[in-house]
Design an enzyme around this catalytic site. Structure first.
Site, PDB file in Angstrom:
ATOM      1  N   LEU A   1       0.831  -1.203   0.000  1.00 56.75           N
ATOM      2  CA  LEU A   1       0.000   0.000   0.000  1.00 56.75           C
ATOM      3  C   LEU A   1       0.864   1.252   0.000  1.00 56.75           C
ATOM      4  CD1 LEU A   1      -3.040   1.055   0.731  1.00 56.75           C
ATOM      5  CD2 LEU A   1      -2.117   1.189   3.044  1.00 56.75           C
ATOM      6  N   CYS A   2       0.438   2.266  -0.737  1.00 60.96           N
ATOM      7  CA  CYS A   2       1.045   3.600  -0.664  1.00 60.96           C
ATOM      8  C   CYS A   2      -0.086   4.621  -0.734  1.00 60.96           C
ATOM      9  CB  CYS A   2       2.090   3.805  -1.757  1.00 60.96           C
ATOM     10  SG  CYS A   2       1.422   3.900  -3.438  1.00 60.96           S
ATOM     11  N   HIS A   3       0.205   5.827  -1.176  1.00 60.06           N
ATOM     12  CA  HIS A   3      -0.841   6.840  -1.256  1.00 60.06           C
ATOM     13  C   HIS A   3      -1.794   6.594  -2.412  1.00 60.06           C
ATOM     14  CE1 HIS A   3      -2.562  10.827  -2.400  1.00 60.06           C
ATOM     15  NE2 HIS A   3      -2.877  10.777  -1.122  1.00 60.06           N
TER      16      HIS A   3
ATOM     17  N   ILE B   1      -4.025   4.196  -0.145  1.00 59.88           N
ATOM     18  CA  ILE B   1      -4.760   4.643   1.037  1.00 59.88           C
ATOM     19  C   ILE B   1      -5.795   5.697   0.660  1.00 59.88           C
ATOM     20  CG2 ILE B   1      -3.133   6.460   1.731  1.00 59.88           C
ATOM     21  CD1 ILE B   1      -4.690   4.093   4.262  1.00 59.88           C
TER      22      ILE B   1
END
Length: 105
Positions: A62-64, A91
């Site tokens: 997961l990242c932005h 996210i």
């Protein structure tokens, strides 16, 4: 090969207990919003810290927004980790689709 998973699919899958979430964002980003059950290793530290990443379950990265997590997932697959998934939309999409009360940036 990196598999994709949407935040909605991941939220449902996490209920099984067969998943780890690896958050590759920087600490300042996690200070704004983070998933409680995630492991944090920023993208730039992944090569040096790959041994810290559990391999006993599916791994959702997961990242932005999904770009850095796709890079990390591709690296992890090339390093031999099994069952690696990129969280499409990151996210930010999680906050829209799964937990709308979470802060966005």
């Amino acid at each position: 090969m990196v598999n994709d998973i949407t935040p909605t699919e991941l939220a449902l899958s996490l209920q099984s207990g067969d998943w780890h979430v690896l958050d590759v964002r920087e600490d300042w980003e996690r200070d704004i919003v983070a998933l409680a059950q995630s492991i944090n290793i920023p993208l730039g530290e992944i090569p040096q810290r790959v041994s810290e990443i559990p391999t006993n379950k599916n791994l959702a990265v997961l990242c932005h927004g999904g770009v850095r997590s796709a890079q990390a997932a591709a690296f992890l697959v090339s390093a031999g980790l099994p069952q690696v998934y990129n969280v499409v939309g990151g996210i930010d999409r999680w906050a829209i689709d799964v937990e709308p009360d979470l802060p966005r940036y």
